[in-house]
Design an enzyme around this catalytic site. Structure first.
Site, PDB file in Angstrom:
ATOM      1  CB  THR A  45      -0.959  -0.024   1.211  1.00 54.80           C
ATOM      2  OG1 THR A  45      -1.738  -1.219   1.129  1.00 54.80           O
ATOM      3  CG2 THR A  45      -1.883   1.177   1.215  1.00 54.80           C
ATOM      4  CG  ASN A  95      -6.213  -9.139  -4.673  1.00 51.68           C
ATOM      5  OD1 ASN A  95      -6.160  -8.568  -5.753  1.00 51.68           O
ATOM      6  ND2 ASN A  95      -7.041  -8.754  -3.723  1.00 51.68           N
ATOM      7  CB  SER A 128       3.027  -6.959   0.508  1.00 45.36           C
ATOM      8  OG  SER A 128       2.554  -5.789   1.096  1.00 45.36           O
ATOM      9  N   GLY A 129       5.954  -8.062   1.862  1.00 44.74           N
ATOM     10  CA  GLY A 129       6.610  -9.255   2.394  1.00 44.74           C
ATOM     11  C   GLY A 129       5.645 -10.309   2.904  1.00 44.74           C
ATOM     12  CG  HIS A 130       1.626  -9.336   4.599  1.00 52.53           C
ATOM     13  ND1 HIS A 130       0.336  -9.792   4.596  1.00 52.53           N
ATOM     14  CD2 HIS A 130       1.600  -8.137   3.991  1.00 52.53           C
ATOM     15  CE1 HIS A 130      -0.439  -8.895   4.013  1.00 52.53           C
ATOM     16  NE2 HIS A 130       0.313  -7.876   3.642  1.00 52.53           N
ATOM     17  CB  CYS A 167     -19.233 -10.710   4.267  1.00 56.75           C
ATOM     18  SG  CYS A 167     -19.252 -12.179   3.277  1.00 56.75           S
TER      19      CYS A 167
HETATM   20  N1  PLP Z   1      -2.075  -5.334  -4.041  1.00 57.10           N
HETATM   21  C1  PLP Z   1      -2.522  -6.591  -4.013  1.00 57.10           C
HETATM   22  C2  PLP Z   1      -2.710  -7.339  -5.305  1.00 57.10           C
HETATM   23  C3  PLP Z   1      -2.812  -7.203  -2.810  1.00 57.10           C
HETATM   24  O1  PLP Z   1      -3.254  -8.470  -2.784  1.00 57.10           O
HETATM   25  C4  PLP Z   1      -2.629  -6.464  -1.609  1.00 57.10           C
HETATM   26  C5  PLP Z   1      -3.010  -7.050  -0.330  1.00 57.10           C
HETATM   27  O2  PLP Z   1      -4.023  -7.761  -0.231  1.00 57.10           O
HETATM   28  C6  PLP Z   1      -2.141  -5.158  -1.687  1.00 57.10           C
HETATM   29  C7  PLP Z   1      -1.884  -4.633  -2.916  1.00 57.10           C
HETATM   30  C8  PLP Z   1      -1.909  -4.343  -0.452  1.00 57.10           C
HETATM   31  O3  PLP Z   1      -0.878  -4.928   0.312  1.00 57.10           O
HETATM   32  P1  PLP Z   1      -0.590  -4.476   1.816  1.00 57.10           P
HETATM   33  O4  PLP Z   1      -1.905  -4.516   2.525  1.00 57.10           O
HETATM   34  O5  PLP Z   1       0.357  -5.485   2.319  1.00 57.10           O
HETATM   35  O6  PLP Z   1      -0.032  -3.123   1.794  1.00 57.10           O
END
Ligand code: PLP
Length: 692
Positions: free
Chosen positions: A73, A161, A211-213, A338
């Site tokens: 983000t 995602n 994003s690392g997580h 939801c």
């Molecule tokens: N972009 C995509 C495709 C994502 O799946 C996500 C998180 O779900 C993000 C951006 C945002 O990542 P973060 O919340 O780790 O900043």
């Protein structure tokens, strides 16, 4: 005790053991500030720079900026701010920049929100333009070609995602080159890292956030790649860290952990190969097909990450599917957002043009590339157990036989609900206020029971009874007003096993149906235990029913499940004191009252799925007498609990449904009704099997 199976990798992942070890090492032995010039600081800087070099290698770039930050983000904000600042400068200098900020219709919300935010704040006044996707979820390249001459910035994700759909990055790049476009190009690479090779050096991608997580590093660490020579404006300024590109003392534990994940990627042998991941997806899909007849996959496998399956099942909402999977210890996510009352359809699936029912009932099952064979095998087994639990509850494979059921059953809650009165001895039932949206559900339930439908009644004229009568192929049609099918001609009472229903008319358009045990062919107010009241106000029933008769409306938005004249007259806030018990509170109650009953209000299929998957009860509930009473059966059980009160502790997954049940009982005068606060989710499991 059976461990949970986490299949929500696109939301976040667990942390790689090597990443945990690296983070701990960084905190224990390499805790210096990389900006300090003493040896401790120099050690931290060495770790930071080595992580950066590795990240550049993994991304396939020799040049360009790569800064560590808090996640995607932030990376998206930084990229959008950088591009829009450059556009503004060009605009102020009189240059042509185009008028459109184009983003894929299935982008993560962080992208359009950032574009709108910085466009407004910088006063650029460009137009946000959503680039459509086709039925496969891939960008409409013809539409993009038409937009490009006017595009100032383009944002397209590498992999989605929700669906795992892979974008045609090479095709988009070719279009940009053909058009000689100067548009800045952001590619959100969050879901791509670790799942396919990124060769950023060879591409024209200007900004790539990560994003690392999403790949086994902890939350709060991410990185942004910016192509050499592309405009950059820092989002955060201050002490000048990260070469003044992102100020603030670096998250060194996060960097060390991310570095460990990147090392695993670079060295190979840790993550599964593409072929293995494809084979895992095939096995999961086969189990889903066996367990859930009619399952539809919402994205074609050939264009999607092998680690994501997005599917819908006819007749099942995403909440029902989520609940049954969760009860079986399989963590998946709803493919749609939801809200409390209703699942909002997924905008990603809507953009792909999938039918509304699929967009509103989708489930996303996603795993990470670290997954092993044993986990997939256990997941397949549990998916099939979920299918068995749904079949045993009559929710899938309509036509399967259900065990006999007795008493009052509520279908649906909130804006509209329908009621069934079932009699196991005579194998018959009556339906009251069938809402059109529950037609299929009620018909499947009645067929599954094999009960004779004696009457389909409506408290007000409406289409529900006629629609249900047709669905059940009942011989007669409902009368023109649609208010009753099967009511005995000229009769006052309808007999249902040992009980009787009485109709009381309120004016020409409203009726209430009263249920109780008839006395000498009559049903006096004193004998009425349930009243089906449709849209009537409770006070209209005064004199017709007892003070404690359970009033079952056709809407229960205001009161939970059912109410009574006495409950309506009482002070409600007082009833709520001490309602929520934590784990220690439940155990203390069980010591004081060994006769207390623990009521699992999850749906029958959740209860069965938990049993079949051998999910254990949390310690908070151990030693208690557990019974299963899904919320729909609550109104049918309340009279018994009020007649012979013992302490009741309601529980469910999150504490939401159980607190509504406990509150309903309290308001109806049961002083010892409680709920397990936070539900099973917050009460860690122990090793006792759930009582049958
Ligand atoms: N972009 C995509 C495709 C994502 O799946 C996500 C998180 O779900 C993000 C951006 C945002 O990542 P973060 O919340 O780790 O900043």
């Amino acid at each position: 005790m059976t461990p949970d199976i986490y299949l929500d990798g696109n939301a976040t992942s667990p942390v790689l053991p090597a990443a945990i070890a690296a983070a701990v090492r960084a905190m224990e032995t390499c805790y210096g500030n990389p900006s300090s010039s003493h040896s401790t600081g120099l050690q931290a800087r060495a770790l930071l720079e080595s992580a950066r070099r590795r990240a550049l290698r993994v991304l396939g770039v020799e040049q360009g900026r790569l800064m560590f930050n808090s996640g995607a983000t932030e990376g998206i904000q930084t990229a959008v701010l950088s591009a829009l600042c450059a556009l503004r400068e060009r605009q102020l200098a009189g240059g042509a920049i185009g008028s459109l900020l184009v983003y894929g219709a299935t982008e993560h919300k962080a992208v359009p929100e950032s574009l709108a935010h910085w466009n407004r704040l910088l006063g650029l006044n460009l137009t946000l333009s959503k680039l459509p996707v086709d039925a496969d979820g891939r960008h409409d390249l013809a539409a993009l070609r038409a937009l490009l001459p006017n595009t100032a910035m383009l944002c397209t994700m590498a992999a989605n995602n929700e669906t795992g759909v892979l974008s045609d990055i090479a095709g988009i790049e070719a279009l940009l080159e053909d058009a000689g476009s100067r548009a800045y190009w952001l590619v959100d690479c969050v879901q791509a890292l670790g799942k396919f090779h990124l060769r950023l050096a060879r591409s024209r991608i200007d900004y790539a956030p990560f994003s690392g997580h999403k790949l086994y590093a902890p939350k709060g660490i991410g990185m942004l790649y910016v192509r050499d020579g592309v405009p950059f404006t820092p989002l955060i300024v201050g002490g000048g860290q990260e070469s003044a590109q992102r100020s603030g003392t670096e998250n060194m534990a996060g960097v060390a952990a991310l570095d460990a994940v990147l090392a695993a990627l670079e060295q190979g042998g840790v993550f599964r190969s593409h072929d293995e991941l494809h084979a895992f997806r095939e096995r999961l899909a086969a189990s889903l097909r066996r367990a859930l007849p009619g399952v539809v996959f919402n994205a074609a496998f050939e264009h999607a990450l092998p680690t994501t399956l997005n599917f819908s099942v006819p007749g099942l909402s995403s909440k029902e599917l989520m609940d049954v999977f969760d009860a079986a210890g399989v963590r998946v996510s709803s493919g749609s957002a939801c809200s409390a009352a209703k699942a909002a359809p997924s905008y990603v699936l809507q953009a792909m043009g999938v039918p509304d029912w699929r967009a509103a009932s989708a489930i996303r099952l996603s795993f990470g590339p670290l997954v092993d064979d044993a986990t997939i095998a256990r997941a397949c087994e549990r998916i099939e157990r979920c299918g068995a639990a749904l079949r045993a509850s009559g929710l899938v494979a309509a036509g399967s036989a259900l065990p006999p059921q007795q008493g009052v059953l509520q279908l649906g809650s909130g804006a509209a609900c329908s009621w069934l009165v079932q009699d196991a001895a005579s194998r018959s039932c009556v339906v009251i206020d069938p809402q059109p949206e529950f037609t299929e559900r009620i018909a499947a339930h009645v067929r599954g029971l094999g009960y004779r439908v004696l009457a389909v009644l409506g408290t007000t004229p409406g289409t529900g009874p006629t629609t249900l009568s047709r669905a059940l192929n009942l011989a007669q049609a409902a009368d023109a007003g649609g208010d009753a099918f099967g009511w005995p001609a000229g009769g006052e009472l309808l007999a249902l096993g040992g009980q009787a229903l009485r109709r009381v008319l309120f004016g020409s358009h409203q009726a209430a149906y009263l249920l109780g045990t008839a006395v000498g062919g009559q049903l006096p107010p004193s004998a009425v235990r349930h009243a089906f009241t449709g849209a009537l106000q409770p006070r209209q029933l005064a004199g017709v029913v007892r003070d404690d008769t359970l009033l079952c409306a056709a809407h229960d938005a205001q009161q939970p499940f059912c109410t009574s004249l006495r409950a309506c007259a009482a002070e409600t806030p007082a009833a709520e004191a001490g309602l929520h018990l934590d784990a220690a509170g439940v155990q203390a109650l069980l010591r004081r009252h060994p006769d207390a009953v623990l009521v699992d209000v999850r749906e029958g299929y959740e209860y069965l799925a938990a049993l079949q998957a051998e999910q254990s009860v949390p310690p908070a509930l151990q030693g208690g007498n557990i019974i299963s009473v899904p919320l729909g059966q609550l109104a049918g059980r309340i009279a018994g609990w009020l007649d012979a009160p013992v302490p009741l502790v309601f529980f469910c997954r999150s504490g939401n449904r159980s607190s509504r049940a406990a509150l309903c009982l309290r308001r109806l005068g049961h002083a010892q009704a409680y709920d397990l606060a936070g539900g099973i989710a917050l009460a860690p499991p122990a090793s006792l099997p759930l009582a049958a």
